[in-house]
Write an enzyme that holds these catalytic residues in place. Sequence first.
Site, PDB file in Angstrom:
ATOM      1  N   ASP A 141       5.694  -2.180  -5.267  1.00  0.00           N
ATOM      2  CA  ASP A 141       5.068  -1.098  -4.518  1.00  0.00           C
ATOM      3  C   ASP A 141       3.865  -0.589  -5.298  1.00  0.00           C
ATOM      4  OD1 ASP A 141       4.571   1.000  -2.744  1.00  0.00           O
ATOM      5  OD2 ASP A 141       6.589   1.828  -2.836  1.00  0.00           O
ATOM      6  N   HIS A 142       2.971   0.061  -4.587  1.00  0.00           N
ATOM      7  CA  HIS A 142       1.879   0.780  -5.239  1.00  0.00           C
ATOM      8  C   HIS A 142       2.398   2.098  -5.817  1.00  0.00           C
ATOM      9  CE1 HIS A 142      -0.980  -1.368  -2.217  1.00  0.00           C
ATOM     10  NE2 HIS A 142      -0.911  -2.048  -3.344  1.00  0.00           N
ATOM     11  N   TYR A 179       4.659   4.588  -0.933  1.00  0.00           N
ATOM     12  CA  TYR A 179       5.449   4.188   0.232  1.00  0.00           C
ATOM     13  C   TYR A 179       4.905   2.899   0.843  1.00  0.00           C
ATOM     14  CZ  TYR A 179       6.603   9.158  -0.248  1.00  0.00           C
ATOM     15  OH  TYR A 179       6.962  10.393  -0.740  1.00  0.00           O
ATOM     16  N   HIS A 180       4.603   1.930  -0.041  1.00  0.00           N
ATOM     17  CA  HIS A 180       4.088   0.627   0.383  1.00  0.00           C
ATOM     18  C   HIS A 180       4.991  -0.509  -0.116  1.00  0.00           C
ATOM     19  CE1 HIS A 180      -0.335   2.325   0.446  1.00  0.00           C
ATOM     20  NE2 HIS A 180       0.396   2.752   1.477  1.00  0.00           N
ATOM     21  N   PRO A 181       6.300  -0.460   0.108  1.00  0.00           N
ATOM     22  CA  PRO A 181       7.167  -1.510  -0.428  1.00  0.00           C
ATOM     23  C   PRO A 181       6.925  -2.854   0.260  1.00  0.00           C
ATOM     24  CG  PRO A 181       8.398  -0.140   1.098  1.00  0.00           C
ATOM     25  CD  PRO A 181       7.058   0.521   0.924  1.00  0.00           C
TER      26      PRO A 181
END
Length: 542
Positions: free
Chosen positions: A301-302, A478-480
């Site tokens: 993730d980021h 919230y970029h999984p």
Amino acid sequence: MAKKPYSNEADYVIVGAGSAGCALAGRLAEAGKQVILIEAGGPDTSIMFKRPGMITMIHSEPKLKKKFDWGYYLSPQEHVNNRRLVATRGKVMGGSGSVNGMIYVRGNKENFDSWEAEGNKGWGYADVLKSYKRMEDWQGPDSELRGKGGPIKVLENPDICDAAKTFIEAGASALGVPVNPDYNGASQDGMHVIQENTSNAIRFSSSRGYLTEQELPTLEVQQRGTVSRVVIEGSRATGVEVIEEGGQRRIVKARTEVILAAGAFGSPQILMLSGIGPAEHLRGHGIDVVADLPVGDNLHDHLFMPMTFAMDNSPHHSSAFYFGKALLKDRFKPGSNFLAHSVFEAGAFLHTSLSQSTAPDMQLFAIPWSYPPFQDDPVRLSPDKRPSLSAFSTLIRPKSRGTVRLASADPLAAPIIDPKLLSEPDDLKVLLEGVEMIRAIMADSAIAKHVKEEYEPGPGYTGDKLRAEVIKRVSTVYHPVGSVRMGVDERAVVDPELKVRGIDGLRVADASIMPTIIGGNTNAPSMMIGDMAGAIVLGTGL
């Protein structure tokens, strides 16, 4: 009038009406295929989802968050003070694309060419560019790299405030980078105004663009049903089991294929519940192994580190009263204020000293609001109410990798989500450099006269003290991605046609298939994956 019962059979059964799932369903239904799209949440028809600037209510109001979010938390993160960070995932039509900040980023050319170089034929930049152009309705200047007339409206925010404008000007001056007129065009590098998927003050999620705005008589959307497993007969997927809100279970059959689009947490969970995953892990939960595959590995993730500055040229106040006035004004004159656009206004793609490629490894965001300092529990946030500008040092090429695992064989139990944040030391180094870049920007003459104070984290945080503070404050974006990896080797779960290895009639099409995360926000790439999946399934090419 009695509700019409849901159908129990279709050509294609798609699980998850998120950014990818809606795009895929729309493409297949548009081609005349009988499609059932199953979504665990409800409709996205409320003004909260339609109006771009109202996402704050969804994220901060406990009752709304419980209703429209899966309520996931990460497992305690060893390298982040054992914190249990929130892992927001939209549980509604449009998925996380209905509750996000609508920053529209395609990703860097190098990201997709690297996928292709790993053996994923058909996923290079030249291929995905065709998909992006097909799905976009770009409101900006004509360009051979941008699409016109597609289902997703995209524009550059025309109403950014003075604080955001000076942030862009100061960034170019302080860091010696260009002001980029289109970071989704020929080059990603430099300072920019945020592009967003909105039009006429309306959020254009994939749900709206691909479904609501289309006539699709062969599509049936089934809401408020949780898929517990894929039904597998022999080595073929033949349908899914759905748990209704009342607890009843039913089987929905797929005459042709089942396609999972439940996201980087949901898709691996459903696969493992179906007997597809790491054999030892499945047996430990009493699940019969159908296919021993590395499902749930490669999760990443980021990350970002928020900073907030008191600014005299920022127009907004993070208070309920200020927001309430905006809601009242919007009621009588829709789209007349900040609610018409993303809260994010300015940004940048940059290179730190650790960058080892032509693709940036640092992304900056700026919003003319005070951002809450700690993200472990968003429903208890209390941002500063002074006029402010918040800027985010954002790691977009993380090296750390983690896992998604089952907590139990109960399909209604949340999975164990462990991305192992900051387990690779270079990830923290990149975030720290981003903090110093932001400080350099805020000290530049183009903006310094407007900066009254750095109050989060504060100028006293340097060296080891700053390092500790970043660990204390860092949050996921919230970029999984990556937990159902696409590839051609033993690390892969799906092949380049998104077929699950060893199982006929089953594909996965969402952000979980990314071998490596793209450089930038993942919503547009997720829609692209759904659009690409439609072309692959139909065999129409791009």
